[in-house]
Scaffold this motif. Structure first.
Motif, mmCIF file in Angstrom:
data_model
loop_
_atom_site.group_PDB
_atom_site.id
_atom_site.type_symbol
_atom_site.label_atom_id
_atom_site.label_comp_id
_atom_site.label_asym_id
_atom_site.label_seq_id
_atom_site.Cartn_x
_atom_site.Cartn_y
_atom_site.Cartn_z
ATOM 1 N N ILE A 161 0.850 -1.192 0.000
ATOM 2 C CA ILE A 161 0.000 0.000 0.000
ATOM 3 C C ILE A 161 0.886 1.242 0.000
ATOM 4 O O ILE A 161 1.776 1.385 0.848
ATOM 5 N N GLY A 162 0.628 2.128 -0.956
ATOM 6 C CA GLY A 162 1.324 3.409 -1.023
ATOM 7 C C GLY A 162 0.348 4.542 -0.797
ATOM 8 O O GLY A 162 -0.777 4.504 -1.298
ATOM 9 N N VAL A 163 0.773 5.547 -0.046
ATOM 10 C CA VAL A 163 -0.101 6.674 0.292
ATOM 11 C C VAL A 163 0.619 7.984 -0.022
ATOM 12 O O VAL A 163 1.819 8.119 0.282
ATOM 13 N N THR A 164 -0.083 8.912 -0.633
ATOM 14 C CA THR A 164 0.485 10.241 -0.881
ATOM 15 C C THR A 164 -0.589 11.294 -0.702
ATOM 16 O O THR A 164 -1.780 11.035 -0.922
ATOM 17 N N ARG A 165 -0.172 12.468 -0.298
ATOM 18 C CA ARG A 165 -1.075 13.618 -0.212
ATOM 19 C C ARG A 165 -0.851 14.512 -1.431
ATOM 20 O O ARG A 165 0.283 14.622 -1.925
ATOM 21 N N PHE A 166 -1.918 15.147 -1.869
ATOM 22 C CA PHE A 166 -1.792 16.023 -3.034
ATOM 23 C C PHE A 166 -2.763 17.187 -2.926
ATOM 24 O O PHE A 166 -3.746 17.138 -2.168
ATOM 25 N N THR A 167 -2.466 18.228 -3.700
ATOM 26 C CA THR A 167 -3.350 19.401 -3.795
ATOM 27 C C THR A 167 -3.653 19.673 -5.263
ATOM 28 O O THR A 167 -3.033 19.093 -6.163
ATOM 29 N N GLY A 168 -4.573 20.597 -5.488
ATOM 30 C CA GLY A 168 -4.969 20.924 -6.860
ATOM 31 C C GLY A 168 -3.879 21.566 -7.678
ATOM 32 O O GLY A 168 -3.977 21.641 -8.908
ATOM 33 N N ASP A 217 3.635 5.975 -6.591
ATOM 34 C CA ASP A 217 4.394 4.830 -7.087
ATOM 35 C C ASP A 217 5.663 4.632 -6.274
ATOM 36 O O ASP A 217 6.047 3.493 -5.948
ATOM 37 N N SER A 218 6.301 5.731 -5.917
ATOM 38 C CA SER A 218 7.494 5.640 -5.076
ATOM 39 C C SER A 218 7.132 5.074 -3.706
ATOM 40 O O SER A 218 7.886 4.279 -3.132
ATOM 41 N N ALA A 219 6.000 5.488 -3.163
ATOM 42 C CA ALA A 219 5.554 4.963 -1.869
ATOM 43 C C ALA A 219 5.284 3.464 -1.958
ATOM 44 O O ALA A 219 5.600 2.702 -1.031
ATOM 45 N N MET A 238 7.371 -2.151 -0.168
ATOM 46 C CA MET A 238 7.808 -3.549 -0.290
ATOM 47 C C MET A 238 8.944 -3.889 0.668
ATOM 48 O O MET A 238 9.257 -5.058 0.874
ATOM 49 N N LYS A 239 9.559 -2.865 1.250
ATOM 50 C CA LYS A 239 10.668 -3.094 2.172
ATOM 51 C C LYS A 239 10.255 -2.876 3.630
ATOM 52 O O LYS A 239 11.099 -2.906 4.516
ATOM 53 N N THR A 240 8.986 -2.633 3.874
ATOM 54 C CA THR A 240 8.519 -2.386 5.236
ATOM 55 C C THR A 240 7.848 -3.624 5.813
ATOM 56 O O THR A 240 7.312 -4.466 5.077
ATOM 57 N N GLN A 241 7.839 -3.711 7.113
ATOM 58 C CA GLN A 241 7.191 -4.818 7.796
ATOM 59 C C GLN A 241 5.679 -4.702 7.729
ATOM 60 O O GLN A 241 4.961 -5.695 7.558
ATOM 61 N N SER A 242 5.197 -3.445 7.807
ATOM 62 C CA SER A 242 3.749 -3.221 7.813
ATOM 63 C C SER A 242 3.131 -3.429 6.441
ATOM 64 O O SER A 242 1.967 -3.789 6.313
ATOM 65 N N GLY A 243 3.915 -3.178 5.389
ATOM 66 C CA GLY A 243 3.398 -3.330 4.028
ATOM 67 C C GLY A 243 2.820 -2.061 3.455
ATOM 68 O O GLY A 243 2.254 -2.081 2.364
ATOM 69 N N TRP A 244 2.972 -0.925 4.146
ATOM 70 C CA TRP A 244 2.530 0.352 3.582
ATOM 71 C C TRP A 244 3.557 1.427 3.857
ATOM 72 O O TRP A 244 4.400 1.293 4.749
ATOM 73 N N LYS A 245 3.467 2.509 3.055
ATOM 74 C CA LYS A 245 4.413 3.599 3.200
ATOM 75 C C LYS A 245 3.756 4.896 2.746
ATOM 76 O O LYS A 245 3.017 4.930 1.767
ATOM 77 N N LEU A 246 4.055 5.971 3.473
ATOM 78 C CA LEU A 246 3.581 7.309 3.115
ATOM 79 C C LEU A 246 4.670 7.985 2.292
ATOM 80 O O LEU A 246 5.856 7.943 2.660
ATOM 81 N N ALA A 247 4.297 8.582 1.172
ATOM 82 C CA ALA A 247 5.287 9.175 0.267
ATOM 83 C C ALA A 247 6.126 10.243 0.953
ATOM 84 O O ALA A 247 7.302 10.415 0.629
ATOM 85 N N SER A 248 5.530 10.958 1.884
ATOM 86 C CA SER A 248 6.277 12.027 2.563
ATOM 87 C C SER A 248 7.385 11.486 3.445
ATOM 88 O O SER A 248 8.275 12.233 3.869
#
Length: 644
Positions: free
Chosen positions: A359-366, A378-380, A385-395
């Motif tokens: 799971i990848g998460v990112t914040r964005f604005t208009g 995509d980077s997140a 894939m390298k985290t134990q939890s299986g998710w990452k925040l782009a920031s």
């Protein structure tokens, strides 16, 4: 030249010949009448002379000479007479008067003579001989210009009248044609509501009936196609398997959020990637895979019901889902992601201990672009894939590092000049043999030696502008394999490569040096290329066809705007979009729409391929609809192409 001018010319040329001929005939008649009149006057003159001589008591030789001299002088003064001359019985000239005109005046008519014998008109015995009167044709010819001018005036007047009548007739005859053209223009503009065509003349009755019938038929078909189009547009935004909004709907929604008039309020994009889906499909089959996807859909929909922050759920591709939500606090977000990860793991049919989701998460604005947002998420995903939890925040990751990492991986792939080539047959259903094999590249990671998922590699390649180099690599390897096999194969060309001038020139040059491969080679292009880069796509397709290659347009049915491009390039095949073929045996709307697409393709003399055919029921339904070529797991899975 206008038709009216052609008609006038066809009439004027014979009239011109008639003018010349009639003038010559009229001149000849004038000559004949003049000759007769002059001869009559000469004979009358001789008769008068005979009466005078008969009343005289006697004639001396001198008197005779004087009479004859006066006779020829008198005759020479007559109109149209050139010379008058008298010969004695021995043929000697004894009296002459007048002179011959210059030869130039006699260009059209010859001399003509009157030769009465004197003793036939004069009874006196001393008048024995031959009177020869030569006519002056020059005077007759001097009248010819006036004759010709008169006839020319008549010709000119008649020609003007004919031109006027022809012009008038053409204008009258043009009116029905103009009405037909206007009606056809209305039809071409999809205006089928204009009044029926009514032509006044009986001769045009069949034409008006044909045009009106054509208008009525096209109106009916256009209405039906419009209805189907609206139905398709409604269905086109839905994923056939899950009922969720699809990638197209996601992109439209994101563009609305990212346009320049959008608010600066933050949103969150969560992308869930099913890490085990490919393995499930390969090991267990497509049906368990589809059931797994449906189970994930239910989990995500349930999460949106329980969390008011999550507003939208989309299925982007086979194993990618996207959720758009309001910004969440870290504890809330972690709870949501934990629930999703845990529940997805609970429904997977594989129990091999591998991670079920990334799971990848990112914040964005208009103010951000679509590319920036997708690059960030995509980077997140990659980092997750390298985290134990299986998710990452782009920031929480170094974005530049992610790009550098991808560039390093892709440059390694290109530098190695090697890839595994997978092939999957496109079956000719009637003959039950492969029509050709579709090829695709499979690449391994530099460090882990694991296969890089195409769902990651393609977006990264596009982002780093390396797709043309990857396509060159795959194409070169396929060329080499074709040299040691007789199989007919197809190479996929990405939209980015088609738009790249260097790639197009390279491909055409390479094919020109391998003309022996061209008859066995097809190129598959996306129908979106006919919209996004139509000029380049049409140019490249024409060049490839000219070299002897074949063209297949993929995802046929996704974009109506690409239909006009099909008419231009005339590909050999179109490949129906997979979302139309899946479950088609139970989907009446898709059957109707696919039937329309097949009709369009066959009218353009293009063969139809159905992709993603997974079951016998789908294959039978497609065959009944007239799809003669099919591809999918029902026939064969992609396999490694081992030829050397």
């Amino acid at each position: 030249m206008k038709l009216s001018n052609k008609i006038v010319l066809c009439i004027s040329i014979p009239m011109l010949f008639a003018l010349v001929i009639s003038s010559v005939i009229e001149l000849s008649i004038l000559q004949s009448n003049t000759s007769k009149r002059v001869v009559d006057e000469i004979e009358k003159n001789l008769d008068d002379l005979n009466i005078a001589i008969s009343q005289a008591p006697s004639f001396s030789a001198l008197d005779k000479e004087l009479v004859l001299s006066n006779l020829v002088k008198d005759l020479a003064t007559r109109p149209y007479v050139a010379t008058a001359e008298i010969y004695d019985g021995d043929g000697n000239s004894i009296a002459l008067s007048g002179s011959l005109p210059s030869p130039s005046s006699l260009a059209l008519l010859p001399f003509f003579d009157a030769k009465p014998e004197l003793n036939k008109n004069i009874s006196h015995s001393t008048f024995d001989g031959l009177l020869v009167v030569t006519f002056d044709n020059g005077e007759i010819l001097s009248i010819f210009p006036s004759i010709f001018i008169k006839n020319a005036i008549i010709f000119a007047v008649l020609n003007i009248i004919i031109c006027f009548l022809v012009s008038k007739l053409m204008r009258v005859s043009q009116l029905p044609i103009d009405e037909v053209v206007n009606k056809l223009n209305d039809i071409n503009s999809h205006n089928f509501t204009s009044p029926e065509l009514i032509l006044p003349s009986k001769e045009h009755e069949q034409l008006s009936i044909t045009v009106n019938t054509l208008s009525s038929t096209l109106a009916s078909r256009f209405d039906e196609l419009t209805r189907q189009s609206e139905l398709f547009k409604k269905e086109a935004s839905k994923d056939a398997l899950t009922g969720l909004s699809n990638r197209g709907a996601f992109e439209r929604h994101m563009r609305a959020l990212l346009n320049e008039n959008a608010t600066s309020q933050e949103k969150e994009l969560i992308v869930v990637r099913l890490a085990q889906l490919a393995s499930i499909n390969t090991k267990l089959g497509m049906v368990p895979g589809d059931n797994y996807v449906k189970a994930i859909t239910n989990i995500l929909m349930e999460e949106t019901k329980n969390n008011s922050s999550i507003r939208f759920v989309f299925r982007l591709s086979g194993g990618d889902f996207a959720l758009i939500s309001e910004p969440m606090e870290k504890p809330t977000r972690d709870l949501v992601l934990t629930n999703i990860s845990t529940q997805c793991a609970s429904v997977t049919p594989l129990r091999d201990g591998t991670k079920a989701t990334w799971i990848g998460v990112t914040r964005f604005t208009g103010s951000m672009t679509m590319q920036q947002v997708m690059e960030s998420v995509d980077s997140a995903l990659i980092a997750s894939m390298k985290t134990q939890s299986g998710w990452k925040l782009a920031s929480d990751i170094a974005h530049v590092h992610s790009n550098s990492q991808w560039r390093e991986r892709l440059n390694h792939i290109v530098s190695q000049q090697y890839a595994d080539i997978m092939i999957q047959p496109i079956m000719d259903i009637e003959r039950n043999i492969p029509a050709y094999y579709e090829t695709s590249g499979r690449f391994k990671d530099k460090k882990t030696n694991d296969i890089i998922p195409m769902s990651q590699l393609i977006p990264a390649s596009e982002r780093l502008d390396l797709i043309p180099q990857v396509d060159k690599l795959v194409t070169n390897i396929v060329f080499k394999k074709m040299e040691v096999t007789s199989q007919q194969v197809a190479i996929n060309l990405s939209i980015t490569s088609i738009a790249n001038r260097d790639f197009r020139e390279w491909l055409v040059k390479e094919l020109a040096q391998r003309e022996n491969l061209c008859p066995r080679l097809s190129f598959e292009i996306e129908d979106a290329a006919l919209i996004q880069h139509r000029e380049y796509t049409e140019l490249l397709c024409r060049q490839l066809i000219r070299l002897g290659c074949r063209i297949t347009v993929e995802h046929f049915g996704d974009n109506f705007a690409s239909l006009s491009g099909l008419r231009v390039i005339q590909p050999q095949f179109v490949k129906l979009s997979g979302r139309l073929t899946q479950g088609i045996h139970t989907n009446k709307d898709n059957q109707l729409f696919v039937s329309s697409l097949i009709s369009i393709a066959k009218n353009l003399n293009i063969k139809v391929i159905a992709e993603m055919v997974e079951t016998e029921a789908e294959s039978i339904a497609l065959t009944k609809l007239g799809v003669e070529h099919q591809q999918g797991y029902y026939f064969a899975k992609p396999a490694l192409w081992n030829v050397y």
